[in-house]
Scaffold this motif. Structure first.
Motif, PDB file in Angstrom:
ATOM      1  N   UNK A  63      11.011  24.605  20.087  1.00 31.59           N
ATOM      2  CA  UNK A  63      10.501  25.853  19.508  1.00 31.59           C
ATOM      3  C   UNK A  63      10.414  25.748  17.991  1.00 31.59           C
ATOM      4  N   UNK A  64      11.423  25.161  17.366  1.00 33.25           N
ATOM      5  CA  UNK A  64      11.369  24.947  15.919  1.00 33.25           C
ATOM      6  C   UNK A  64      10.166  24.069  15.565  1.00 33.25           C
ATOM      7  N   UNK A  91       6.940  26.087  15.646  1.00 33.62           N
ATOM      8  CA  UNK A  91       6.794  26.926  14.453  1.00 33.62           C
ATOM      9  C   UNK A  91       6.423  26.081  13.235  1.00 33.62           C
ATOM     10  N   UNK A  92       7.019  24.894  13.116  1.00 34.69           N
ATOM     11  CA  UNK A  92       6.706  24.007  11.993  1.00 34.69           C
ATOM     12  C   UNK A  92       5.224  23.641  11.965  1.00 34.69           C
ATOM     13  N   UNK A  93       4.675  23.327  13.118  1.00 35.36           N
ATOM     14  CA  UNK A  93       3.264  22.927  13.172  1.00 35.36           C
ATOM     15  C   UNK A  93       2.355  24.100  12.826  1.00 35.36           C
ATOM     16  N   UNK A  94       2.726  25.313  13.206  1.00 34.99           N
ATOM     17  CA  UNK A  94       1.941  26.486  12.798  1.00 34.99           C
ATOM     18  C   UNK A  94       1.979  26.653  11.280  1.00 34.99           C
ATOM     19  N   UNK A 115      12.055  18.118  15.969  1.00 35.65           N
ATOM     20  CA  UNK A 115      12.636  17.859  17.281  1.00 35.65           C
ATOM     21  C   UNK A 115      14.038  17.268  17.179  1.00 35.65           C
ATOM     22  N   UNK A 116      14.294  16.511  16.109  1.00 38.63           N
ATOM     23  CA  UNK A 116      15.562  15.793  15.978  1.00 38.63           C
ATOM     24  C   UNK A 116      16.506  16.389  14.929  1.00 38.63           C
ATOM     25  N   UNK A 146      13.080  24.248   7.017  1.00 37.70           N
ATOM     26  CA  UNK A 146      14.163  25.171   6.709  1.00 37.70           C
ATOM     27  C   UNK A 146      13.821  26.583   7.193  1.00 37.70           C
ATOM     28  N   UNK A 147      12.596  27.039   6.896  1.00 35.92           N
ATOM     29  CA  UNK A 147      12.208  28.392   7.298  1.00 35.92           C
ATOM     30  C   UNK A 147      12.052  28.474   8.816  1.00 35.92           C
ATOM     31  N   UNK A 148      11.407  27.473   9.421  1.00 37.72           N
ATOM     32  CA  UNK A 148      11.222  27.487  10.877  1.00 37.72           C
ATOM     33  C   UNK A 148      12.572  27.512  11.589  1.00 37.72           C
ATOM     34  N   UNK A 149      13.531  26.769  11.073  1.00 37.62           N
ATOM     35  CA  UNK A 149      14.866  26.769  11.662  1.00 37.62           C
ATOM     36  C   UNK A 149      15.518  28.132  11.523  1.00 37.62           C
ATOM     37  N   UNK A 150      15.298  28.784  10.376  1.00 34.77           N
ATOM     38  CA  UNK A 150      15.809  30.141  10.194  1.00 34.77           C
ATOM     39  C   UNK A 150      15.192  31.118  11.174  1.00 34.77           C
TER      40      UNK A 150
END
Length: 519
Positions: free
Chosen positions: A348-349, A352-355, A379-380, A454-458
């Motif tokens: 899922x992260x 979001x990163x690719x978007x 992914x990692x 960082x933002x996608x993980x948040x």
């Protein structure tokens, strides 16, 4: 495939060396190397001209195979899953049946003697599982003691399979009498090699081959010697590393005039290859010139690994073929499973990163290669928790850079590792030695990609896959991030607010988050 783990040992009875690799295969973790061992038996010594295997060499070979089988058993490999293939020296020997029978009687091991074409095909299976083949054709070559296998292939399959009797032990025995090698002997070797390369070279021109991929002990020794000349640590994995024609030429000019006693002192050169490296260098030089190559990529997978992959395909009848094989993605997933990752969260992260990457393209201007590396870093990014929750971002970086990811160059693994390392805590800094050593272009990419991660993980802080889509709008001062969610994204916005400052700094814009209702 079954989810049960299967352990397989593959033994390669080569002209110079006997090798064994032990792997474990299961659905989730993929193929994991357990152990590998090598013994330079030199079973082909003297047999190239006599066509007879030496009694002492045969005895040494049987002792080595007995030790291999003990090691395989200790690693839990059932005897029926030990496979063994013999190549050039044994297949050409008049007394091969004597050796094969004695091996069977004294060890219980069934050895299959394979043809040169079969050997080339297995090498192809191994290399394509370690080096990413693209849409353009590559020249794959494996330099053995008795023969050299040539494969021309792309991501869709094989275009040429050849085996030539120009291995380094054969060539040394036939042509080299002087120490150091004489100019006349060098010329003879160059002429002989060039004649043997004609058909492969013609096919390479027809198919537009530009890149060479080498697998073998000779190639590895050359790469380590080049690294030594550059002051680079040589005791590391060489898979997907590259050396250029210029780097090779420097080594070539330095080594050829040396006597064997002087070569023996060189760092990176296996003691038992002190003599064999001479025809090996001349062959590499001829390949560079004949095929017009400017660089060569190293593969640490070849015949043995290809034997394993072919064996597994037969065991499970997977129907897998070369077309569409994505070794990079497979390798990333295998590493994730080995580290007990949270797959749903990580995927899922990554989504979001690719978007983020796609909708910010006009701002960051990074090419699609970095998009792929961002996905793999996402992914990692959390696999370091396998070691410890504390400082897990640093553990993630270490595992990524040392976890034997297949299909990636060393610089690509560095980028993935750095992006994962900076997904939390402190952002990139020139004070961090590894980061400061990156090329400026890659350092800029790490800045952007780590800011996105960082933002996608948040936005996945609650590990509940709540944010289903991002809609970004940009102006010269601000980036507005609209959030489409399943539930109120309060926790996600709170976490992302804490992590947005680095990307704001990199892109020189303020970032604001807006929930989108009823969209």
């Amino acid at each position: 495939m079954t989810s049960d783990a299967l352990r397989v040992a593959a033994v390669d009875l080569g002209t110079n060396s006997f090798h064994m690799v032990i792997i474990e295969e299961c659905r989730e973790k993929g193929i994991v190397e357990i152990d590998r061992v090598k013994d330079m038996i030199c079973i082909g010594r003297g047999s190239i001209s006599t066509k007879m295997l030496d009694e002492k060499a045969m005895q040494s070979g049987i002792v080595a195979l007995k030790n291999f089988l003990v090691l395989a058993s200790q690693h839990g490999v059932a005897r029926e899953h030990v496979i063994a293939f013999a190549t050039s020296a044994i297949r050409e020997a008049k007394n091969q049946d004597v050796f094969i029978r004695r091996v069977r009687e004294e060890t219980g091991l069934k050895v299959k003697v394979i043809s040169g074409r079969e050997e080339a095909e297995f090498i192809y299976y191994g290399v394509r599982n370690a080096v990413n083949l693209g849409s353009s054709c590559d020249l794959i070559f494996d330099i053995g003691g008795g023969s050299v296998e040539f494969v021309i292939a792309d991501c869709h399959g094989v275009k040429l399979l050849e085996s030539r009797k120009i291995g380094v032990a054969r060539m040394f025995e036939r042509f080299v009498q002087n120490d150091p090698i004489s100019e006349h002997e060098i010329k003879l070797l160059e002429q002989f090699f060039a004649a043997e390369l004609v058909s492969a070279a013609e096919k390479a021109v027809e198919l537009g081959v530009k890149r060479g991929i080498a697998s073998s002990g000779t190639a590895e020794n050359i790469a380590r010697m080049i690294h030594s000349l550059q002051g680079v640590e040589s005791d590391v994995s060489l898979n997907n590393s590259v050396f250029t024609r210029r780097e090779f030429n420097r080594l070539y000019r330095m080594v050829l005039p040396l006597r064997s006693a002087e070569r023996r002192k060189m760092t990176g050169l296996d003691e038992k290859r002190v003599d064999l490296i001479v025809p090996g260098l001349i062959l590499f030089d001829t390949i560079f010139r004949t095929f017009g190559l400017e660089e060569i990529v190293l593969s640490d997978s070849a015949l043995r690994e290809g034997m394993v992959l072919h064996y597994l395909r037969q065991q499970y009848d997977s129907g897998q073929n070369s077309g569409g094989l994505d070794i990079r993605r497979e390798s990333v997933y295998e590493l994730g499973f080995r580290c007990n990752w949270n797959r749903d969260h990580s995927r899922h992260v990554a989504m979001l990163c690719l978007q983020f990457f796609d909708q910010l393209l006009t701002l960051h201007g990074l090419d699609q290669r970095y998009r792929e590396l961002l996905e793999y870093a996402a992914l990692l990014h959390n696999i370091g928790t396998f070691v410890s929750i504390s400082s897990h971002h640093k553990h993630s970086q270490y595992i990524i850079m040392n976890g034997d990811l297949r299909g990636f160059s060393p610089s690509e693994k560095e980028i993935i590792g750095h992006v994962a390392r900076y997904h939390r805590k402190s952002p990139p800094s020139e004070k961090h030695a590894q980061y400061s050593q990156l090329k400026p272009r890659d350092r800029n990419a790490v800045d952007v990609l780590s800011g996105i991660l960082r933002i996608a993980n948040g936005l996945e802080r609650g590990h509940r896959q709540n944010i289903r889509e991002l809609r970004l709008a940009c102006n010269p001062e601000m980036i507005t991030i609209g959030l489409l969610s399943h539930h109120e994204p309060d926790i996600e916005i709170w976490a992302a607010e804490l992590l947005k400052s680095w990307l704001e700094t990199v892109l020189h814009r303020t970032i604001v988050f807006e929930p989108l209702h009823g969209a």
